[in-house]
Design an enzyme around this catalytic site. Structure first.
Site, mmCIF file in Angstrom:
data_model
loop_
_atom_site.group_PDB
_atom_site.id
_atom_site.type_symbol
_atom_site.label_atom_id
_atom_site.label_comp_id
_atom_site.label_asym_id
_atom_site.label_seq_id
_atom_site.Cartn_x
_atom_site.Cartn_y
_atom_site.Cartn_z
ATOM 1 N N ASP A 114 -3.201 -4.903 -11.753
ATOM 2 C CA ASP A 114 -3.024 -3.739 -10.483
ATOM 3 C C ASP A 114 -4.632 -3.441 -10.110
ATOM 4 O O ASP A 114 -5.431 -3.211 -11.073
ATOM 5 C CB ASP A 114 -2.290 -2.714 -11.368
ATOM 6 C CG ASP A 114 -2.271 -1.347 -10.435
ATOM 7 O OD1 ASP A 114 -1.631 -1.714 -9.332
ATOM 8 O OD2 ASP A 114 -2.484 -0.471 -10.639
ATOM 9 N N GLU B 290 -3.691 -8.040 -7.710
ATOM 10 C CA GLU B 290 -3.571 -7.115 -6.841
ATOM 11 C C GLU B 290 -4.805 -6.838 -6.073
ATOM 12 O O GLU B 290 -5.619 -5.910 -6.826
ATOM 13 C CB GLU B 290 -2.767 -6.160 -7.139
ATOM 14 C CG GLU B 290 -2.467 -5.376 -5.926
ATOM 15 C CD GLU B 290 -2.453 -3.739 -6.293
ATOM 16 O OE1 GLU B 290 -1.630 -3.004 -5.432
ATOM 17 O OE2 GLU B 290 -2.915 -3.312 -7.014
#
Length: 590
Positions: free
Chosen positions: A207, A271
């Site tokens: 993330d 990401e």
């Protein structure tokens, strides 16, 4: 099991299914999806034809941001199950030939994490505070934040603690950013990667991968506040103190050493919302190995934007030195693609600007043409799934679900709507996070608080009753009554449903396309401006070529004479030509 999963580099051409655990399947009847629910639906996932599942965070959390505020990185939220439940889920997945990817959140922790509790207790100048980004405030008594940055969720990016210092948070105040210059942080996450790898995890989704390294020391924070903003994620001049900094790659090289301790080496995907010409840096074999290509997710249903998404994704893979492209149309942060494609496509605006405004006004500002949105979503899937590289599917995409734009404000969970400067100007991301409909016969009654939503039953998301015989709780986000038409059991019996379309698409993909997904094996074909067409070697003994043709224009497109149709997203016209907003897969002889 697909043949792709017998390879150590399975991820290069994998179909990865993203599960948002709280909204996938609830087994115990508390209205929240759980780990056991994933195990229960493993046959469904197997029949769909996927190669891997990616679980959004399932760790202990206060849910300030849908689980991305992590209290303990090496445990399961008790509301979602236990470590024993996780181990059983991994065992069931591996038995089915499905790999398991878990979400790691290394940019920030929860403010309830033990490290942050220690930091608050230890005070100024302590080793514990150095694990986070603490700074003194401005003003006579430090009463003003260190600078004027605003968080991505709205409101100041700085929060003051009891002794007067301020800590930095890119996201919600409950998500303090960690300091990746601190060695304790490095060791904490290496332990986390080893922990989940030892529990059978095959890979990791990272993330906010472009946000870890920060430089708040080369200039004063007040000066940086004037020059940059948290929202400027592109780092166009290379000097942004927060995003896409070169030092972040030293962190990933260190992680790669941990991944390589295992056989086969563990996989990771970043990401990273970065410029297309920077994506390949994260996908290096010496670092994470793969990076999300979000260009499809950002593009309008427009031939030029879609063509750019394809070419930039292929180029990024080529520059990575060993990775493959990734193709993403939907995830838990993006309005559902069937709705996006059914809304007006305005070149001067991104899909997200149109969709955000539409959602804010409960789906009333623009006409959502669901028939057109579905037609385009089917064509987009064929365009996407035939490309070399990995495909990421978000749960419910295979059912053709639309966004739920009219969730009442008092039922929302996403922090975005309620933050300073965002108050009631965005409704957030809950519309794509509504619990899935599994059973049409388990239909809720109209809700007492809103005629468009149901209460009581949950389309099979939760059992009818709990183990003690009491009624199950309503889903944590309300389900619209129109979900009945998209329930998985209803679609399974309809040969023309999106579910059966996806299953057929993935079966053909597994049988016909090469396992490595080599970006050099694709040839872009010139069939006119309004058409995107490409060919790849087919994985058969006869030397056929696989061909995909997608028509964005009003004029029907004639198909090659030397090709046999495998499947199409919509019927051809009476002359056998491909109509607008449709796509076809072919096998061509040389």
């Amino acid at each position: 099991m697909t043949l792709n999963n017998t390879r150590d580099d399975w991820w290069k051409q994998a179909v990865v299914y993203q599960i948002y655990p709280r909204s996938f399947k609830d087994v115990n009847g508390d209205g929240i999806g759980d780990i056991a629910g994933i195990t229960e639906k493993m046959d469904y996932l197997t029949s769909l034809g996927i190669d891997a599942i990616w679980l959004s965070p399932f760790y202990p959390s206060e849910l300030a941001d849908g689980g991305y505020d992590v209290i303990d990185y090496r445990n399961v939220d008790p509301r979602l199950g236990t470590m024993d439940d996780f181990d059983k889920m991994v065992e069931a997945a591996h038995k089915a030939g499905i790999k398991v990817i878990v979400d790691i959140v290394p940019n920030h922790t929860s403010d309830k994490h033990r490290f942050f509790k220690e930091a608050l207790k230890a005070g100024r100048g302590s080793a514990a505070r150095d694990r986070y980004v603490f700074r003194e405030g401005r003003g006579k008594n430090g009463e003003l934040p260190p600078n004027d940055w605003q968080s991505l969720f709205g409101g100041p990016a700085w929060e003051r603690v009891n002794d007067g210092q301020w800590y930095f948070h890119i996201f919600a105040k409950e998500q303090p950013d960690v300091n990746w210059k601190n060695p304790d942080i490095h060791e904490e996450f290496k332990k986390t990667f080893r922990f989940w790898s030892d529990h059978g995890t095959d890979g990791f989704r990272i993330d906010v991968a472009h946000g870890l390294a920060k430089d708040f020391d080369s200039k004063s924070l007040e000066e940086l506040g004037r020059e940059y903003t948290v929202q400027d994620q592109t780092n166009h001049d290379g000097l942004n103190p927060m995003w896409d900094r070169p030092e972040v790659h030293d962190i990933y090289k260190e992680w790669r050493q941990v991944f390589n301790e295992y056989n086969p080496p563990r996989f990771a995907v970043a990401e990273a919302w970065v410029r297309p010409d920077h994506q390949h840096l994260y996908a290096s074999p010496d670092e994470l190995g793969q990076v999300f290509n979000f260009e499809f997710a950002k593009a309008n249903w427009d031939v030029d934007e879609m063509r750019t998404a394809v070419t930039e994704g292929l180029q990024s893979a080529k520059e990575s030195g060993g990775s493959t492209s990734t193709w993403v149309m939907s995830n838990h942060d993006i309005p559902r693609n069937a709705s996006r494609y059914g809304l007006p496509q305005v070149k001067a605006h991104t899909q997200h600007q149109i969709a955000t405004d539409w959602i804010l006004r409960n789906g009333t500002t623009y006409i959502e043409n669901r028939e057109l949105g579905t037609r385009r979503a089917r064509a987009a899937a064929m365009l996407e799934f035939g490309l070399p590289g990995s495909v990421y599917i978000y749960q419910g995409e295979e059912l053709g679900l639309f966004e739920v734009p009219n969730i009442p404000w008092d039922r929302l969970e996403d922090p975005t709507p309620f933050r300073t400067l965002r108050n009631f100007t965005e409704k957030g991301r809950d519309g794509c996070r509504v619990p899935l409909p599994w059973t049409a016969s388990d239909e809720p009654r109209p809700a007492s608080w809103d005629k468009d939503f149901g209460e009581g039953a949950s389309f099979g998301f939760s059992p009818a009753t709990r183990q003690d015989g009491s009624a199950s709780a309503d889903p944590h986000l309300p389900q619209p009554l129109w979900f009945k038409d998209f329930a998985a059991d209803k679609e399974a019996t309809d040969p023309d449903s999106m579910l059966n379309f996806y299953s057929k698409l993935l079966k053909n993909r597994a049988q016909l396309l090469t396992a490595t997904g080599d970006h050099d094996s694709i040839d872009m074909l010139d069939m006119g401006h309004d058409v995107i067409a490409y060919s790849r070697p087919a994985a058969d003994a006869d030397g056929h070529s696989f061909v995909n043709i997608t028509n964005f224009g009003a004029a029907p497109v004639a198909l090659p004479a030397n090709a046999t149709q495998l499947m199409a997203s919509a019927d051809l016209d009476a002359d056998g030509k491909l109509l607008q907003d449709a796509s076809v897969w072919l096998l061509a002889t040389k």
